[in-house]
Design a protein around this motif. Structure first.
Motif: not given
Ligand SMILES: Cc1cc2nc3c(=O)[nH]c(=O)nc-3n(C[C@H](O)[C@H](O)[C@H](O)COP(=O)(O)O)c2cc1C
Ligand code: FES
Lengths: 595, 163
Positions: B31-34, B37, B74-75
């Motif tokens: 879940a880290l990336i979601p 985001q 994206q970050f």
């Protein structure tokens, strides 16, 4: 399709590109007109029709009249279309680009296409599961799960000769079989929708235009392999595709095409969408898996292949969007019908995204084995204007540039690999005499250098050294021996990188050296850019013979480099000029010269 | 691209945002990336306070969170302007003159290359393909995409957002 019904139907192409061209405003204008005039008509949304060069596109079907397609529609034109065509029964001929029973130039765009993957794109409403079902949707999943064994499904895919559309062309049936044979109950299926090639949009258009087809293909693969969980990994820049996909998944779940005990067979599949976060290397399958797991997207050494040890260490099948979209068609129409298209070793059709210097840019689907000439010239209408076709870039950053001499190469996996380019995922960027091939090589190297994950030394540092050399050449500081150094570095990077990114990164450089060596020499030896694209090598001047002193260039020059009173010949201050080309573009008397 | 995180003033409330978002993803694998985001979509970027809190909630070292955040383009590690202008520099847009589009926009807004304008109105970024290649050159301002641009049109579009 004619309009056998009694109701007027107006269809607006609402894909990302349609919307960018103004289709949403056109849709609203129709709504308004219909309401104001009390017209009873069905206003329908659809995905990408393919003729991106004509966006926004509107299809008008009036009962009793042949169907008409309008191109380049603006909101202002809607009133007249409603009044004259829908109410008056007389199409506005000058805006029509395609019509049943009439031979218009745009017909050439479609006449050689075979739309299997794009069967529904631009036809049905992608946000309506009912429309998908009406076209026979989910029948293939039903047939596979209720009438076929998983082995039979795999055999069908093998017999069809379906190969991966993500670039490498691995036989999909064989891949499915490898995953099926792995022990254990926990297996995964993944759709690779990362579409990293900058200049390609096949997967986006398929997902936006017919998401259920991909979902159905995925569900069939899951059944064949014995997977119960699926993931879509979608590129960050594709919000509309994500939205339509999530809707499709929810609807399919509600109707029982996803979830538990599909068609009462005990098979189950749960699917979720993961959005990428902007890293080209995550299109590589092992990096993609690392990314779904929440880590940095670093490729892993293969073997083990994902089929044996993939997501969460479990057997995993990963295919491209287009690969899956072929599957329902094959199950419904049979392997033989599919294999009837294409060549001996490359079966079926391929979707291409045509862009760059091309008259009819858009999405096309043709049988494998068509030549580049047929795709670029016959379907795409060739290079626009007075310009000359120079090259076509295939396969993006991992691919290569093919010159005009090779325009009769058939597009299939083997023929393209022989030229030094690759099939890639289907992006075709056409280039003309204003495109500098050294600059293109620099462009791609900059891209891969930025995107290298840094794990392998040659990929990390080698691409950087290559980029420095290319930048120097484009700046007019190329040296004798640079081309040889590029070749040597390129070959070392190819052989000493772990993943496909590094192994293919030098391709754009090596193919341009192979086919356009003269352009490299012009830059290095004569400090000249034949295409007039590398700015440091250009000098802008004003031809006193032609200059009328209209002062237009003085006005547009963003840096104030041009001086001269009205009616007097102007001069460009070379120390200030940034060579942005604005003056040449506005000059109506051909007085701005470039050397 | 090199990115450096900065410790800003007044980002204490970012911790609350993280807590809210983290509840949604509790117990989910990968879940880290979601999570990053979602937090970024709420705050606009990832502040150090936010990343440290994410690490605490996820039970991983802050270095891992930072490592993931810097890996993906994206970050963002710094606050962004009110409008985000993405100029496509994909292959098709490059061939069709994307450079001149960026120049026209940076000229109009008075910034050098990428980054945020002094008044905090605009952030200019270059991206590799917006998927509308046959309408090249293409830009995206916030949620809207514009294609078939000339430098002058691009300038006007951006200007309209400023008012
Ligand atoms: C650097 C790199 C980028 C890739 N990008 C993509 C991509 O964007 N989409 C894709 O489907 N495959 C991509 N691939 C290929 C995948 O690794 C993998 O082969 C593919 O998803 C398998 O699906 P297929 O057999 O259906 O083609 C990429 C490979 C490499 C090395
Ligand atoms: S290259 Fe610019 S939108 Fe694809």
């Amino acid at each position: 399709m004619g309009n056998p019904g009694t109701r007027v139907q107006v269809t607006v192409g609402l894909s990302s590109c349609g919307i960018a061209a103004g289709a949403a405003a056109v849709m609203r204008a129709f709504e308004r007109e219909f309401a104001e005039r009390g017209v009873d008509a069905r206003l329908k949304r659809t995905g990408c029709i393919g003729m991106c060069y004509r966006e926004p596109i509107v299809d008008v079907e009036v009962p009793g009249l042949p169907r008409q397609t309008y191109g380049g529609v603006t909101a202002d034109q809607v009133g007249r279309i409603v009044e004259e065509h829908i109410e008056g029964g007389k199409p506005v001929d000058e805006w029509v680009v395609r019509a049943e029973g009439r031979e218009l130039p745009d017909e050439a765009y479609y006449s050689s296409q075979v739309r299997l993957v794009l069967r529904n794109a631009g036809v049905i409403d992608p946000e309506s599961i009912d429309e998908y079902i009406e076209t026979g949707g989910y029948k293939a999943l039903e047939r596979a799960t209720t009438e076929m064994t998983p082995e039979a499904v795999i055999q069908e895919i093998k017999d069809a000769g379906l190969r991966g559309r993500g670039g490498a062309g691995f036989p999909s049936g064989v891949k499915w079989e490898l995953a099926r044979r792995q022990p254990g109950n926990e297996k995964y299926v993944i759709v690779n929708a990362d579409e990293g090639d900058p200049g390609a949009f096949m997967d986006r258009s398929i997902l936006e235009g017919d998401p259920h087809a991909v979902l159905e293909g995925l569900a069939i693969a899951a059944y064949a392999i014995g997977a119960t969980e699926g993931y879509f990994y979608v590129r960050a820049e594709y919000p509309l595709a994500v939205k339509r996909l999530e809707l499709a998944i929810a609807d399919a779940h509600e109707r029982g095409f996803l979830g538990d005990d599909l068609f009462g067979t005990g098979t189950s599949l749960h699917v979720q969408v993961k959005e990428g976060a902007g890293a080209f290397v995550c299109g590589e399958e092992t990096a993609l898996i690392a990314s779904i797991e929440g880590e940095r997207g670093m490729p892993r050494l293969r073997p083990p292949y994902p089929a044996a040890k993939g997501l969460w260490g479990k057997p995993t099948n990963i295919n491209n969007v287009e690969t899956y979209a072929n599957v329902p068609w094959i199950i419904m129409n049979g392997a033989a019908a599919y294999a009837a298209y294409g060549t001996d070793t490359s079966k079926g059709t391929k979707v291409y995204a045509l862009a760059g210097k091309i008259t009819r840019g858009g999405l096309v689907e043709v049988p494998m084995g068509m030549t580049i000439r047929e795709v670029v010239n016959d379907v795409g209408g060739g290079v626009p204007g007075e310009h000359e076709f120079k090259a076509v870039q295939l396969g993006g950053p991992s691919g290569g540039c093919l010159p005009a001499e090779l325009i009769d190469t058939p597009v299939d996996y083997e023929s393209l690999t022989k030229t030094g380019a690759i099939m890639g995922s289907g992006g075709m960027v056409v280039m003309d005499d204003t495109t500098c091939m050294v600059d293109i090589a620099r462009f791609f190297l900059k891209f891969t250098q930025d995107e290298s994950c840094g794990k392998c030394t040659f990929c990390r540092i080698g691409t950087k050294r290559m980029l420095e050399i290319l930048e120097r050449i484009c700046a007019g500081e190329g040296r004798e021996g640079d081309v040889e150094r590029l070749e040597e570095l390129g070959k070392s990077i190819v052989t000493s990188s772990l993943c496909g990114l590094g192994q293919s990164a030098p391709n754009p450089v090596l193919t341009t050296i192979l086919y356009f060596r003269d352009e490299y020499d012009a830059h290095i030896k004569e400090k000249r850019c034949p295409a007039h694209a590398c700015r440091p090598l250009l000098t802008y001047g004003i031809d006193p013979e032609n200059c009328t002193g209209c002062a237009l260039c003085v006005k547009v020059c963003p840096v104030g480099a041009i001086s001269g009173d009205r009616k007097e010949v102007h001069v460009i201050d070379q120390d200030v000029c940034t060579k942005c080309d604005a003056c040449r573009q506005v000059c109506r008397f051909d007085a701005v010269t470039v050397r | 691209m090199e990115r450096v995180a900065v410790r800003d003033e007044g980002t204490d409330d970012h911790v609350e945002v993280v807590d809210e978002v983290a509840r949604e993803y509790a117990g989910r694998r990968g879940a880290l990336i979601p999570l990053l985001q979602k937090v970024q979509s709420r705050i606009g970027y990832l502040s150090i306070d936010a990343m440290e809190r994410i690490a605490e909630r996820a039970g991983v070292p802050a270095a891992q969170v930072f490592g993931v955040a810097t890996f993906y383009s994206q970050f963002r590690l710094a606050p962004v302007g009110r409008h985000i202008v993405k100029v496509c520099h994909g292959t098709a847009c490059h061939v069709q003159g994307a450079l001149a589009i960026t120049e026209a926009i940076t000229n109009e807004l008075g910034v050098e290359g990428e980054g945020t304008t002094a008044d905090g109105e605009f952030t200019i970024e270059s991206v590799a393909c917006l998927g509308c290649c046959s309408l090249a050159p293409v830009i995206m301002v916030d949620e809207d995409t514009f294609g078939r641009l000339t430098p002058d049109e691009a300038r006007k579009i951006v200007k309209n957002y400023g008012d």
